[in-house]
Design a protein around this motif. Sequence first.
Motif, PDB file in Angstrom:
ATOM      1  N   ASP A  20       0.848  -1.181   0.000  1.00  0.00           N
ATOM      2  CA  ASP A  20       0.000   0.000   0.000  1.00  0.00           C
ATOM      3  C   ASP A  20       0.890   1.239   0.000  1.00  0.00           C
ATOM      4  OD1 ASP A  20      -2.292   1.545   0.067  1.00  0.00           O
ATOM      5  OD2 ASP A  20      -3.007   0.767   1.973  1.00  0.00           O
ATOM      6  N   THR A  21       0.266   2.407  -0.010  1.00  0.00           N
ATOM      7  CA  THR A  21       0.979   3.675   0.087  1.00  0.00           C
ATOM      8  C   THR A  21       0.953   4.133   1.539  1.00  0.00           C
ATOM      9  OG1 THR A  21       0.373   4.233  -2.174  1.00  0.00           O
ATOM     10  CG2 THR A  21       1.072   6.054  -0.750  1.00  0.00           C
ATOM     11  N   TYR A  22       2.095   4.622   2.017  1.00  0.00           N
ATOM     12  CA  TYR A  22       2.257   5.024   3.412  1.00  0.00           C
ATOM     13  C   TYR A  22       2.890   6.403   3.485  1.00  0.00           C
ATOM     14  CZ  TYR A  22       1.384   0.131   4.397  1.00  0.00           C
ATOM     15  OH  TYR A  22       0.798  -1.108   4.468  1.00  0.00           O
ATOM     16  N   LEU A  23       2.785   7.015   4.648  1.00  0.00           N
ATOM     17  CA  LEU A  23       3.475   8.260   4.935  1.00  0.00           C
ATOM     18  C   LEU A  23       4.820   7.884   5.549  1.00  0.00           C
ATOM     19  CD1 LEU A  23       3.264  11.362   4.970  1.00  0.00           C
ATOM     20  CD2 LEU A  23       2.249  11.163   7.238  1.00  0.00           C
ATOM     21  N   VAL A  24       5.904   8.385   4.987  1.00  0.00           N
ATOM     22  CA  VAL A  24       7.240   8.002   5.451  1.00  0.00           C
ATOM     23  C   VAL A  24       8.052   9.226   5.831  1.00  0.00           C
ATOM     24  CG1 VAL A  24       7.284   5.906   4.050  1.00  0.00           C
ATOM     25  CG2 VAL A  24       8.243   8.008   3.118  1.00  0.00           C
ATOM     26  N   LYS A  25       9.027   8.995   6.678  1.00  0.00           N
ATOM     27  CA  LYS A  25      10.006  10.030   7.034  1.00  0.00           C
ATOM     28  C   LYS A  25      11.331   9.603   6.433  1.00  0.00           C
ATOM     29  CE  LYS A  25      12.107  12.630  10.738  1.00  0.00           C
ATOM     30  NZ  LYS A  25      12.261  12.832  12.163  1.00  0.00           N
ATOM     31  N   THR A  26      12.008  10.539   5.775  1.00  0.00           N
ATOM     32  CA  THR A  26      13.277  10.215   5.134  1.00  0.00           C
ATOM     33  C   THR A  26      14.453  10.636   6.013  1.00  0.00           C
ATOM     34  OG1 THR A  26      13.481  12.334   3.992  1.00  0.00           O
ATOM     35  CG2 THR A  26      12.235  10.597   2.857  1.00  0.00           C
ATOM     36  N   LYS A  27      15.602  10.128   5.670  1.00  0.00           N
ATOM     37  CA  LYS A  27      16.826  10.485   6.399  1.00  0.00           C
ATOM     38  C   LYS A  27      17.108  11.979   6.294  1.00  0.00           C
ATOM     39  CE  LYS A  27      21.573   8.993   6.974  1.00  0.00           C
ATOM     40  NZ  LYS A  27      22.608   8.063   6.512  1.00  0.00           N
ATOM     41  N   LYS A  28      16.669  12.583   5.200  1.00  0.00           N
ATOM     42  CA  LYS A  28      16.870  14.014   4.988  1.00  0.00           C
ATOM     43  C   LYS A  28      15.955  14.851   5.892  1.00  0.00           C
ATOM     44  CE  LYS A  28      17.225  17.239   1.147  1.00  0.00           C
ATOM     45  NZ  LYS A  28      17.043  17.421  -0.283  1.00  0.00           N
ATOM     46  N   GLY A  29      14.944  14.212   6.503  1.00  0.00           N
ATOM     47  CA  GLY A  29      14.057  14.919   7.414  1.00  0.00           C
ATOM     48  C   GLY A  29      12.727  15.332   6.809  1.00  0.00           C
ATOM     49  N   THR A  30      12.477  14.928   5.564  1.00  0.00           N
ATOM     50  CA  THR A  30      11.209  15.274   4.931  1.00  0.00           C
ATOM     51  C   THR A  30      10.199  14.151   5.115  1.00  0.00           C
ATOM     52  OG1 THR A  30      11.879  14.336   2.802  1.00  0.00           O
ATOM     53  CG2 THR A  30      12.363  16.679   3.171  1.00  0.00           C
ATOM     54  N   TYR A  31       8.939  14.512   4.964  1.00  0.00           N
ATOM     55  CA  TYR A  31       7.854  13.541   5.020  1.00  0.00           C
ATOM     56  C   TYR A  31       7.294  13.405   3.616  1.00  0.00           C
ATOM     57  CZ  TYR A  31       8.187  13.941  10.040  1.00  0.00           C
ATOM     58  OH  TYR A  31       8.649  13.911  11.329  1.00  0.00           O
ATOM     59  N   GLU A  32       7.152  12.180   3.154  1.00  0.00           N
ATOM     60  CA  GLU A  32       6.747  11.902   1.781  1.00  0.00           C
ATOM     61  C   GLU A  32       5.730  10.768   1.769  1.00  0.00           C
ATOM     62  OE1 GLU A  32       8.127  13.709  -0.636  1.00  0.00           O
ATOM     63  OE2 GLU A  32       9.847  14.541   0.434  1.00  0.00           O
ATOM     64  N   PHE A  33       5.088  10.570   0.608  1.00  0.00           N
ATOM     65  CA  PHE A  33       4.272   9.389   0.384  1.00  0.00           C
ATOM     66  C   PHE A  33       5.134   8.375  -0.351  1.00  0.00           C
ATOM     67  CE2 PHE A  33       0.944  12.689   0.570  1.00  0.00           C
ATOM     68  CZ  PHE A  33       0.200  12.159   1.608  1.00  0.00           C
ATOM     69  N   ALA A  34       5.094   7.133   0.097  1.00  0.00           N
ATOM     70  CA  ALA A  34       5.869   6.080  -0.554  1.00  0.00           C
ATOM     71  C   ALA A  34       5.018   4.823  -0.649  1.00  0.00           C
ATOM     72  CB  ALA A  34       7.145   5.788   0.219  1.00  0.00           C
ATOM     73  N   THR A  51      16.741  11.767  -0.833  1.00  0.00           N
ATOM     74  CA  THR A  51      15.381  11.738  -0.309  1.00  0.00           C
ATOM     75  C   THR A  51      14.863  10.315  -0.203  1.00  0.00           C
ATOM     76  OG1 THR A  51      15.037  13.837  -1.404  1.00  0.00           O
ATOM     77  CG2 THR A  51      13.088  12.749  -0.610  1.00  0.00           C
ATOM     78  N   ASN A  52      15.378   9.404  -1.006  1.00  0.00           N
ATOM     79  CA  ASN A  52      14.855   8.043  -1.048  1.00  0.00           C
ATOM     80  C   ASN A  52      15.279   7.166   0.122  1.00  0.00           C
ATOM     81  OD1 ASN A  52      13.158   8.084  -3.231  1.00  0.00           O
ATOM     82  ND2 ASN A  52      14.774   7.630  -4.683  1.00  0.00           N
ATOM     83  N   ILE A  53      16.072   7.662   1.045  1.00  0.00           N
ATOM     84  CA  ILE A  53      16.463   6.863   2.201  1.00  0.00           C
ATOM     85  C   ILE A  53      15.384   7.007   3.265  1.00  0.00           C
ATOM     86  CG2 ILE A  53      18.198   6.464   3.976  1.00  0.00           C
ATOM     87  CD1 ILE A  53      20.249   7.670   1.999  1.00  0.00           C
ATOM     88  N   ILE A  54      14.535   5.999   3.341  1.00  0.00           N
ATOM     89  CA  ILE A  54      13.402   6.026   4.268  1.00  0.00           C
ATOM     90  C   ILE A  54      13.843   5.439   5.599  1.00  0.00           C
ATOM     91  CG2 ILE A  54      11.083   5.109   4.682  1.00  0.00           C
ATOM     92  CD1 ILE A  54      10.791   5.058   1.583  1.00  0.00           C
ATOM     93  N   ILE A  55      13.510   6.135   6.697  1.00  0.00           N
ATOM     94  CA  ILE A  55      13.901   5.645   8.016  1.00  0.00           C
ATOM     95  C   ILE A  55      12.717   5.186   8.855  1.00  0.00           C
ATOM     96  CG2 ILE A  55      16.061   6.927   8.088  1.00  0.00           C
ATOM     97  CD1 ILE A  55      14.655   8.969   9.913  1.00  0.00           C
ATOM     98  N   ALA A  56      11.510   5.695   8.530  1.00  0.00           N
ATOM     99  CA  ALA A  56      10.339   5.322   9.326  1.00  0.00           C
ATOM    100  C   ALA A  56       9.072   5.486   8.488  1.00  0.00           C
ATOM    101  CB  ALA A  56      10.254   6.190  10.576  1.00  0.00           C
ATOM    102  N   TRP A  57       8.002   4.792   8.878  1.00  0.00           N
ATOM    103  CA  TRP A  57       6.748   4.848   8.136  1.00  0.00           C
ATOM    104  C   TRP A  57       5.552   4.720   9.075  1.00  0.00           C
ATOM    105  CZ3 TRP A  57       3.320   0.804   8.425  1.00  0.00           C
ATOM    106  CH2 TRP A  57       3.814  -0.378   8.982  1.00  0.00           C
ATOM    107  N   THR A  58       4.382   5.159   8.586  1.00  0.00           N
ATOM    108  CA  THR A  58       3.124   4.985   9.282  1.00  0.00           C
ATOM    109  C   THR A  58       2.009   4.946   8.242  1.00  0.00           C
ATOM    110  OG1 THR A  58       1.771   5.728  11.141  1.00  0.00           O
ATOM    111  CG2 THR A  58       2.588   7.433   9.683  1.00  0.00           C
ATOM    112  N   GLU A  59       0.872   4.415   8.616  1.00  0.00           N
ATOM    113  CA  GLU A  59      -0.264   4.434   7.707  1.00  0.00           C
ATOM    114  C   GLU A  59      -0.730   5.871   7.529  1.00  0.00           C
ATOM    115  OE1 GLU A  59      -3.346   1.730   8.828  1.00  0.00           O
ATOM    116  OE2 GLU A  59      -1.986   0.032   8.883  1.00  0.00           O
ATOM    117  N   ILE A  60      -1.300   6.177   6.372  1.00  0.00           N
ATOM    118  CA  ILE A  60      -1.829   7.511   6.119  1.00  0.00           C
ATOM    119  C   ILE A  60      -3.090   7.684   6.951  1.00  0.00           C
ATOM    120  CG2 ILE A  60      -2.771   9.066   4.371  1.00  0.00           C
ATOM    121  CD1 ILE A  60      -1.020   7.522   2.324  1.00  0.00           C
ATOM    122  N   PRO A  61      -3.148   8.724   7.770  1.00  0.00           N
ATOM    123  CA  PRO A  61      -4.341   8.934   8.599  1.00  0.00           C
ATOM    124  C   PRO A  61      -5.586   9.100   7.732  1.00  0.00           C
ATOM    125  CG  PRO A  61      -2.558  10.389   9.273  1.00  0.00           C
ATOM    126  CD  PRO A  61      -2.132   9.748   7.990  1.00  0.00           C
TER     127      PRO A  61
END
Length: 66
Positions: A20-34, A51-61
């Motif tokens: 699925d698509t999730y809300l992620v936080k990247t190593k650069k500090g931005t929040y993106e959809f992945a 930007t593509n280095i993802i460090i954390a994720w959560t479901e889209i609220p």
Amino acid sequence: MSARNKCGYLTVNHEPTKYDTYLVKTKKGTYEFAHFNQNGWKIQGDNSVETNIIIAWTEIPQTDLT
């Protein structure tokens, strides 16, 4: 202890249980959809290596606006 951090995100060590698509936080500090699938993570609309280095994720609220 919970695997979620104080903001409610899981580290990428804990993969989602569905593709699925999730809300992620990247190593650069931005929040993106992945999107997560059998090939792993892919940030939508961005091919930047930094930007593509993802460090954390959560479901889209979800909201119920009805």
